[in-house]
Write a protein that holds these residues in place. Structure first.
Motif, mmCIF file in Angstrom:
data_model
loop_
_atom_site.group_PDB
_atom_site.id
_atom_site.type_symbol
_atom_site.label_atom_id
_atom_site.label_comp_id
_atom_site.label_asym_id
_atom_site.label_seq_id
_atom_site.Cartn_x
_atom_site.Cartn_y
_atom_site.Cartn_z
ATOM 1 N N ALA A 85 0.347 -0.899 -0.076
ATOM 2 C CA ALA A 85 -0.042 0.050 0.194
ATOM 3 C C ALA A 85 0.870 1.471 0.178
ATOM 4 C CB ALA A 85 -0.391 0.172 1.081
ATOM 5 N N VAL A 86 0.542 2.088 -0.810
ATOM 6 C CA VAL A 86 1.022 2.899 -0.777
ATOM 7 C C VAL A 86 0.147 4.768 -0.211
ATOM 8 C CG1 VAL A 86 3.012 4.860 -1.986
ATOM 9 C CG2 VAL A 86 2.699 2.348 -2.545
ATOM 10 N N ILE A 87 -0.275 5.371 0.594
ATOM 11 C CA ILE A 87 -0.876 6.131 0.669
ATOM 12 C C ILE A 87 -0.416 7.278 0.802
ATOM 13 C CG2 ILE A 87 -3.095 3.862 0.777
ATOM 14 C CD1 ILE A 87 -2.460 3.718 3.598
ATOM 15 N N ALA A 88 -1.692 8.340 1.499
ATOM 16 C CA ALA A 88 -0.796 9.594 1.741
ATOM 17 C C ALA A 88 0.113 9.797 1.225
ATOM 18 C CB ALA A 88 -0.733 9.227 4.099
ATOM 19 N N CYS A 89 -0.165 10.775 0.110
ATOM 20 C CA CYS A 89 0.960 11.305 0.484
ATOM 21 C C CYS A 89 1.051 13.190 0.226
ATOM 22 C CB CYS A 89 0.917 11.131 -1.262
ATOM 23 S SG CYS A 89 1.892 8.902 -1.866
ATOM 24 N N ASN A 90 -0.054 13.475 0.641
ATOM 25 C CA ASN A 90 0.002 14.615 1.876
ATOM 26 C C ASN A 90 -0.181 15.202 0.458
ATOM 27 O OD1 ASN A 90 0.715 13.887 4.506
ATOM 28 N ND2 ASN A 90 2.707 12.793 3.153
ATOM 29 N N GLY A 91 -1.403 15.580 -0.668
ATOM 30 C CA GLY A 91 -0.834 16.087 -1.454
ATOM 31 C C GLY A 91 -0.163 16.617 -2.678
ATOM 32 N N MET A 92 0.805 16.346 -2.499
ATOM 33 C CA MET A 92 1.989 15.808 -3.349
ATOM 34 C C MET A 92 1.828 14.850 -4.488
ATOM 35 S SD MET A 92 3.297 18.956 -2.840
ATOM 36 C CE MET A 92 4.949 18.925 -3.949
ATOM 37 N N GLY A 93 0.862 13.510 -4.450
ATOM 38 C CA GLY A 93 1.684 12.665 -4.711
ATOM 39 C C GLY A 93 2.180 12.223 -6.066
ATOM 40 N N VAL A 94 1.570 13.586 -7.360
ATOM 41 C CA VAL A 94 2.501 13.413 -8.661
ATOM 42 C C VAL A 94 3.299 13.633 -8.615
ATOM 43 C CG1 VAL A 94 2.305 14.203 -10.998
ATOM 44 C CG2 VAL A 94 0.399 13.778 -9.901
ATOM 45 N N ALA A 95 3.851 14.442 -7.719
ATOM 46 C CA ALA A 95 5.433 15.355 -7.365
ATOM 47 C C ALA A 95 5.531 14.256 -6.843
ATOM 48 C CB ALA A 95 5.402 15.848 -7.045
ATOM 49 N N LEU A 96 6.071 13.374 -6.128
ATOM 50 C CA LEU A 96 6.293 12.432 -5.520
ATOM 51 C C LEU A 96 6.196 11.194 -6.091
ATOM 52 C CD1 LEU A 96 5.319 13.110 -2.217
ATOM 53 C CD2 LEU A 96 7.536 13.745 -2.774
ATOM 54 N N THR A 97 6.399 10.777 -7.159
ATOM 55 C CA THR A 97 6.028 9.972 -8.051
ATOM 56 C C THR A 97 7.374 8.978 -7.715
ATOM 57 O OG1 THR A 97 3.907 9.971 -8.765
ATOM 58 C CG2 THR A 97 4.814 8.458 -9.377
ATOM 59 N N PRO A 98 8.276 9.501 -8.433
ATOM 60 C CA PRO A 98 9.594 9.348 -8.564
ATOM 61 C C PRO A 98 10.259 8.880 -7.295
ATOM 62 C CG PRO A 98 9.619 10.874 -10.308
ATOM 63 C CD PRO A 98 8.376 10.446 -9.324
ATOM 64 N N ILE A 99 10.306 9.325 -6.246
ATOM 65 C CA ILE A 99 10.741 9.216 -5.030
ATOM 66 C C ILE A 99 10.151 7.158 -4.573
ATOM 67 C CG2 ILE A 99 11.134 10.166 -2.757
ATOM 68 C CD1 ILE A 99 11.068 12.473 -4.202
ATOM 69 N N VAL A 100 9.049 7.859 -4.229
ATOM 70 C CA VAL A 100 8.044 6.575 -3.759
ATOM 71 C C VAL A 100 8.340 5.860 -4.979
ATOM 72 C CG1 VAL A 100 5.622 6.049 -3.385
ATOM 73 C CG2 VAL A 100 6.747 8.846 -2.280
ATOM 74 N N ALA A 101 8.615 5.398 -6.334
ATOM 75 C CA ALA A 101 8.462 4.091 -6.806
ATOM 76 C C ALA A 101 10.233 3.694 -6.179
ATOM 77 C CB ALA A 101 8.151 5.366 -8.399
ATOM 78 N N GLU A 102 11.187 4.748 -6.004
ATOM 79 C CA GLU A 102 11.811 4.215 -5.881
ATOM 80 C C GLU A 102 12.331 3.349 -4.576
ATOM 81 O OE1 GLU A 102 14.705 7.274 -5.919
ATOM 82 O OE2 GLU A 102 15.571 6.944 -7.719
ATOM 83 N N LYS A 103 12.069 3.838 -3.449
ATOM 84 C CA LYS A 103 11.094 3.313 -1.883
ATOM 85 C C LYS A 103 10.568 2.277 -2.750
ATOM 86 C CE LYS A 103 9.393 4.034 2.333
ATOM 87 N NZ LYS A 103 8.749 5.191 3.218
ATOM 88 N N VAL A 104 9.309 2.343 -3.259
ATOM 89 C CA VAL A 104 8.104 0.916 -3.447
ATOM 90 C C VAL A 104 9.633 -0.443 -4.551
ATOM 91 C CG1 VAL A 104 6.736 -0.163 -4.745
ATOM 92 C CG2 VAL A 104 6.454 1.926 -3.285
#
Length: 91
Positions: free
Chosen positions: A64-83
């Protein structure tokens, strides 16, 4: 602008917010043509106390990747690396 309208679980959206955004668009985006908004979208934004997205295993093989604090699109590359790191570590 409309703090109460933004702090709701109602997915219908707020006319006050829509109207403000339409006015902002017409004022600051110079197209030399009339602007027609074809579709609106509203949703619930998830926030975490530390302002970091929550990436966690909900159950085996379900990440589950949730709660992006209103910045989901902007954080996608960073979150993708973490995932990706979480998935590789889970193999």
């Amino acid at each position: 602008m409309d703090i109460e309208g933004e702090q709701t679980t109602n997915l219908v959206g707020s006319d006050k917010i829509r109207n403000h955004l339409a006015q902002f668009l017409a004022t600051y985006i110079d197209t030399n043509q009339p602007i027609e908004i074809e579709q609106y979208w509203s949703g619930i934004m998830g926030f975490t106390p530390n302002k970091e997205p929550l990436c966690t295993w909900a159950e085996p093989n379900v990440l589950a990747v949730i709660a992006c604090n209103g910045m989901g699109v902007a954080l996608t590359p960073i979150v993708a690396e973490k995932v990706a790191a979480m998935v590789l570590a889970n193999d």
